[in-house]
Scaffold this active site. Sequence first.
Site, mmCIF file in Angstrom:
data_model
loop_
_atom_site.group_PDB
_atom_site.id
_atom_site.type_symbol
_atom_site.label_atom_id
_atom_site.label_comp_id
_atom_site.label_asym_id
_atom_site.label_seq_id
_atom_site.Cartn_x
_atom_site.Cartn_y
_atom_site.Cartn_z
ATOM 1 N N GLU A 1 0.834 -1.215 0.000
ATOM 2 C CA GLU A 1 0.000 0.000 0.000
ATOM 3 C C GLU A 1 0.869 1.265 0.000
ATOM 4 O O GLU A 1 0.392 2.342 0.365
ATOM 5 C CB GLU A 1 -0.942 0.010 1.216
ATOM 6 C CG GLU A 1 -1.820 -1.216 1.380
ATOM 7 C CD GLU A 1 -2.845 -1.420 0.262
ATOM 8 O OE1 GLU A 1 -2.871 -0.621 -0.703
ATOM 9 O OE2 GLU A 1 -3.600 -2.395 0.342
ATOM 10 N N HIS B 1 -2.738 2.388 8.318
ATOM 11 C CA HIS B 1 -3.826 1.594 7.756
ATOM 12 C C HIS B 1 -3.984 0.328 8.580
ATOM 13 O O HIS B 1 -2.988 -0.297 8.974
ATOM 14 C CB HIS B 1 -3.515 1.247 6.300
ATOM 15 C CG HIS B 1 -4.379 0.164 5.735
ATOM 16 N ND1 HIS B 1 -5.742 0.301 5.596
ATOM 17 C CD2 HIS B 1 -4.080 -1.090 5.285
ATOM 18 C CE1 HIS B 1 -6.235 -0.811 5.073
ATOM 19 N NE2 HIS B 1 -5.255 -1.667 4.885
ATOM 20 N N HIS C 1 -7.262 -2.927 9.931
ATOM 21 C CA HIS C 1 -8.530 -3.604 9.636
ATOM 22 C C HIS C 1 -9.381 -3.764 10.909
ATOM 23 O O HIS C 1 -9.634 -4.902 11.325
ATOM 24 C CB HIS C 1 -8.264 -4.990 9.049
ATOM 25 C CG HIS C 1 -7.368 -5.002 7.840
ATOM 26 N ND1 HIS C 1 -6.661 -6.118 7.449
ATOM 27 C CD2 HIS C 1 -7.085 -4.047 6.914
ATOM 28 C CE1 HIS C 1 -5.969 -5.858 6.337
ATOM 29 N NE2 HIS C 1 -6.200 -4.598 5.999
ATOM 30 N N HIS D 1 -12.899 -3.438 3.813
ATOM 31 C CA HIS D 1 -11.454 -3.692 3.935
ATOM 32 C C HIS D 1 -10.874 -3.130 5.237
ATOM 33 O O HIS D 1 -10.322 -3.879 6.034
ATOM 34 C CB HIS D 1 -10.721 -3.099 2.712
ATOM 35 C CG HIS D 1 -9.245 -3.342 2.721
ATOM 36 N ND1 HIS D 1 -8.551 -3.714 1.598
ATOM 37 C CD2 HIS D 1 -8.316 -3.255 3.719
ATOM 38 C CE1 HIS D 1 -7.268 -3.873 1.908
ATOM 39 N NE2 HIS D 1 -7.101 -3.589 3.180
HETATM 40 P P1 13P Z 1 1.056 -5.361 3.196
HETATM 41 O O1 13P Z 1 1.479 -6.620 3.907
HETATM 42 O O2 13P Z 1 1.587 -5.295 1.796
HETATM 43 O O3 13P Z 1 1.367 -4.136 4.006
HETATM 44 O O4 13P Z 1 -0.521 -5.423 3.004
HETATM 45 C C1 13P Z 1 -1.379 -5.510 4.109
HETATM 46 C C2 13P Z 1 -2.699 -4.846 3.873
HETATM 47 O O5 13P Z 1 -3.386 -4.507 4.823
HETATM 48 C C3 13P Z 1 -3.142 -4.593 2.482
HETATM 49 O O6 13P Z 1 -4.187 -3.687 2.455
HETATM 50 ZN ZN ZN Z 2 -5.374 -3.694 4.330
#
Ligand code: 13P
Ligand code: ZN
Length: 270
Positions: free
Chosen positions: A116, A139, A141, A210
């Site tokens: 990302e 970022h 989840h 996501h």
């Molecule tokens: P990466 O392991 O490439 O950081 O990806 C994790 C992720 O949350 C993708 O949206």
């Molecule tokens: Zn992600």
Amino acid sequence: MKPILEMKEMVELIRTITNMYNHGWDERNGGNVSVLLEEKTVKEYLDPAKVLREIPTGFEAPELEGKYFLVTGTGKYFKNVQYAPEENLGIVRLTDGGKTAELLWGYSDGGKFTSEFPAHMMSHVARLKVDPQNRVVMHCHPANLLAMTYVHDLDEKQFTRTLWQMCTECIVVFPDGVNVLPWMLCGTNEIGEATAEKMKTARLVVWSQHGIYGAGKDLDETFGLIETAEKGAEIYMKIAHLPRVNTITDEQMHLLEKRFGVKARAGYLN
Ligand code: 13P
Ligand code: ZN
């Protein structure tokens, strides 16, 4: 040269990432974080002339020419970062108009920055224009925010108003609200550009089905932003299926604006 693992930003990033994992926001390799570093700080710990590798980024970001970032590696598990920072994290400098990242430290197993990276770098560009103090893009989840994108209208004003109504502190912590992207393919320049566009007007951007992006001046502030939005979403997911008897009214939110000296996003309150 001072030991790199003692750099304040490094210590704070490792603590924050561990905390994110412990909050359940980052299963497996989920989530990524980038921190903009000052050149003078980097020079205390590294020789900036010693480039270990050059990694193409796949995008352009001339605004970030010569800038240094501490970034999580792609495919790396947040739960492991505290035990092997040099494998799981990296320090890069952008050159060539942003098209190349020069690796100065980290990704010691031959890895590279998060998939990302476009969303992170483009969001840094967007936020720095609004707030020159911005240093962090995060970022992850978080389950309740994610769940909310399955059952709530994705209209940004409605989404924001619902979160503001869920805990008194929400409007105080994120008066600029939460912007929302529809489901898009992750890891692409397209989702990076769309995220950066949304970052022009808010520090939180939900990726439907996501996760979420947050931006702020430091790791604590950014973590706190996501933590507060996630708490709002948690309350929502607890009550969404029940009759709503009480709420926080717009009148009460105006009182909060006055009390805490914040201004709600224009047009979001009646
Ligand atoms: P990466 O392991 O490439 O950081 O990806 C994790 C992720 O949350 C993708 O949206
Ligand atoms: Zn992600």
